[in-house]
Design an enzyme around this catalytic site. Structure first.
Site, mmCIF file in Angstrom:
data_model
loop_
_atom_site.group_PDB
_atom_site.id
_atom_site.type_symbol
_atom_site.label_atom_id
_atom_site.label_comp_id
_atom_site.label_asym_id
_atom_site.label_seq_id
_atom_site.Cartn_x
_atom_site.Cartn_y
_atom_site.Cartn_z
ATOM 1 N N GLU A 326 12.533 -15.536 5.950
ATOM 2 C CA GLU A 326 12.214 -16.627 5.009
ATOM 3 C C GLU A 326 12.611 -18.008 5.535
ATOM 4 O O GLU A 326 13.099 -18.833 4.764
ATOM 5 C CB GLU A 326 12.908 -16.376 3.658
ATOM 6 C CG GLU A 326 12.443 -15.106 2.980
ATOM 7 C CD GLU A 326 13.208 -14.806 1.703
ATOM 8 O OE1 GLU A 326 12.554 -14.601 0.674
ATOM 9 O OE2 GLU A 326 14.457 -14.761 1.733
HETATM 10 C C1 ACM Z 1 15.123 -10.686 2.491
HETATM 11 O O1 ACM Z 1 15.093 -10.025 1.444
HETATM 12 N N1 ACM Z 1 14.951 -11.997 2.460
HETATM 13 C C2 ACM Z 1 15.346 -10.062 3.772
#
Ligand code: ACM
Length: 511
Positions: A326
């Protein structure tokens, strides 16, 4: 007439069989994870205060662990003696036996005269001991002395895991959890023969591991948590204590420092890690994807080299997890060389890297592992690049997902995960591009945006965790929800005796 008689006969028979099954269901029928083979015998072995534990020299410590495990509920202080031969009435832990059982397999034999666990390696003996505990009455899990007959029915069990990596992840960044909670977490996963605890040590909301060369990471970056209450961090000595505690339970700690995103706590602690040389504010919300290390600055790599050097020095396991998920605030053309460079830093400190599935966008070092959490295309790409994969699909294996829309805790961005949904899947057939041979194992992560106490942790982990452990340990051919849910229901009193406040799913008939 003839037909009527036959059907009456069949009806009586099936009632007899049904009641027979119910009446003779013994702990050996209810083991979780389900062993590879269980052959019941006749007779039973009774543990009394005179029972001795005889252990091969390399297994004396495991014998002492068994003695300590049995002590609270039985009140017995069973003596552990080094030795290479069993005596009548003893529990014997010995190395050797069937080589095909591998590094973690074991054979357990219970007769009226003795209990013998045989394994190639101490880890197998440790798992055999977890099975012994589950063969005893459920009161064995209590923390105070119980009145019970400590009988084990005769049985022969041959057992070994399907996957080498069987783990869970605990996020101690969003809410901080300290040494005692982490040790309890380790004990809980050890009960189900898991062998890996991934600790998510850093995120936007907190930096939770002491780095001596960058002390403000914890002094400032560890000072709060989600919601704005006081945070906390592990000193290196506390981390080492956790690592040793885990090792004594055949569990490897994998530390994660998430980057280049999920780094606000670091960015708030050191202005030079930001492109504009200005420290950010501490963050106590739950948004993701807004922070990034300044990937073009040399000081950022000096910082990461120091962090990974210090972490590698206190981490005996092979792996350091470098996150990589992310990173929406990092341009892709910056993300790729950054993650490639950091893999090199990990390697320079003698470790191997794990990254969340986005790492597949990069050139991967040999032995870098990708952790499948969200994007099947990324994970398949990692496989194409020759990487092995840890399977943690959010829609199946995220223990912070709510059970249903009424669950008080947790999130549901990846869906609701009832106990059956959590159990009914096979890592090796989940994605066409990820085959059995590409998979190192299974991990169930627990993110803690909404999780504040140990009781919250246990409510989200249980009763899903035993199922994740079984998916990782037991042969897929023997697994079915209809059969598992009976064992799980019978397992309820054991979880209660362990003090676990589990979610009493209506999908299961609880004993
Ligand atoms: C995640 O759940 N951002 C790895």
């Amino acid at each position: 007439m003839f037909h009527k008689k036959i059907s009456l006969f069949l009806a009586v028979c099936s009632i007899a069989v049904l009641s027979c099954n119910t009446n003779t269901s013994t702990p050996a029928d209810n083991l979780i994870p389900k062993p590879v083979s269980v052959t019941k015998g006749s007779g039973q072995f009774t543990i009394t205060e005179g029972t001795s534990i005889i252990a091969a020299t390399e297994a004396v410590k495991i014998g002492e662990y068994l003695s300590a495990q049995l002590k609270p509920a039985t009140g017995f202080a069973l003596k552990v003696t080094p030795g290479t031969a069993a005596t009548k009435g003893s529990i014997f832990l010995t190395l050797g036996g069937d080589a095909s059982l591998g590094d973690e397999g074991y054979e357990l034999s219970v007769t009226a005269d003795q209990v013998t666990v045989t394994a190639q390696k101490p880890a197998g003996l440790f798992y055999g001991i977890q099975t012994i505990k589950q063969l005893l009455p459920e009161a064995i899990n209590a923390s105070a002395k119980q009145e019970a007959k400590w009988e084990l029915q005769s049985v022969t069990i041959k057992d070994q895991p399907s996957y080498a990596y069987r783990g869970s992840m605990l996020d101690i960044a969003r809410h901080f959890f300290g040494v005692e909670d982490i040790k309890r977490y380790i004990d809980l996963i050890a009960t189900y023969k898991m062998n890996t605890l991934h600790l998510h040590l850093t995120d936007d909301q907190g930096w939770r591991i002491e780095i001596k060369s960058w002390p403000n990471l914890t002094a400032h970056g560890g000072s709060t948590e989600v919601g704005g209450k006081k945070g906390g961090f592990l000193t290196q000595d506390q981390y080492k204590d956790i690592v040793q505690y885990a090792m004594d339970r055949y569990i490897t700690i994998i530390p994660e420092v998430d980057m280049p995103g999920h780094t606000n706590a670091a960015l708030a602690s050191y202005p030079e890690l930001n492109c504009n040389d200005t420290a950010t504010k501490l963050y106590t919300g739950t948004e993701v994807g807004f922070s990034t290390l300044c990937t073009s600055k040399e000081v950022v790599y000096k910082f990461l080299d120091d962090v990974i050097k210090e972490l590698a020095a206190i981490t005996p396991g092979q792996y350091i997890h470098i996150g990589g998920d992310e990173s929406h605030a990092t341009k892709k053309e910056d993300y790729i060389p950054f993650m490639e460079k950091v893999q090199g830093i990990v390697k320079a400190h003698g470790k191997l890297a794990i990254g969340w599935d986005e790492i597949a966008n990069c050139t991967l070092q040999p032995n870098t592992i990708a952790q499948y959490w969200a994007d099947a295309a990324n994970s398949t790409e990692a496989v194409k690049k020759g990487a092995k994969v840890i399977i943690s699909p959010a829609r199946k294996a995220y223990a912070d997902m709510q059970y249903d829309s009424t669950t008080r805790l947790g999130l549901h961005w990846a869906g609701y995960i009832e106990v059956d949904t959590a159990y009914i899947w096979d890592p090796a057939t989940l994605e066409p591009g990820i085959k059995r041979e590409n998979i190192v194992g299974v991990e169930a992560p627990l993110w803690t945006e909404t999780i504040v106490t140990m009781d919250d942790i246990e409510y989200m982990l249980f009763p899903r965790l035993p199922g994740y452990a079984e998916i990782a340990w037991s042969p897929v051919t023997g697994r079915s929800w209809d059969e598992y849910k009976v064992r799980l229901g019978n397992h309820g009193p054991r979880m209660k005796a362990m003090g676990i406040d589990y979610y009493p799913s209506k999908k299961v008939t609880w004993k």
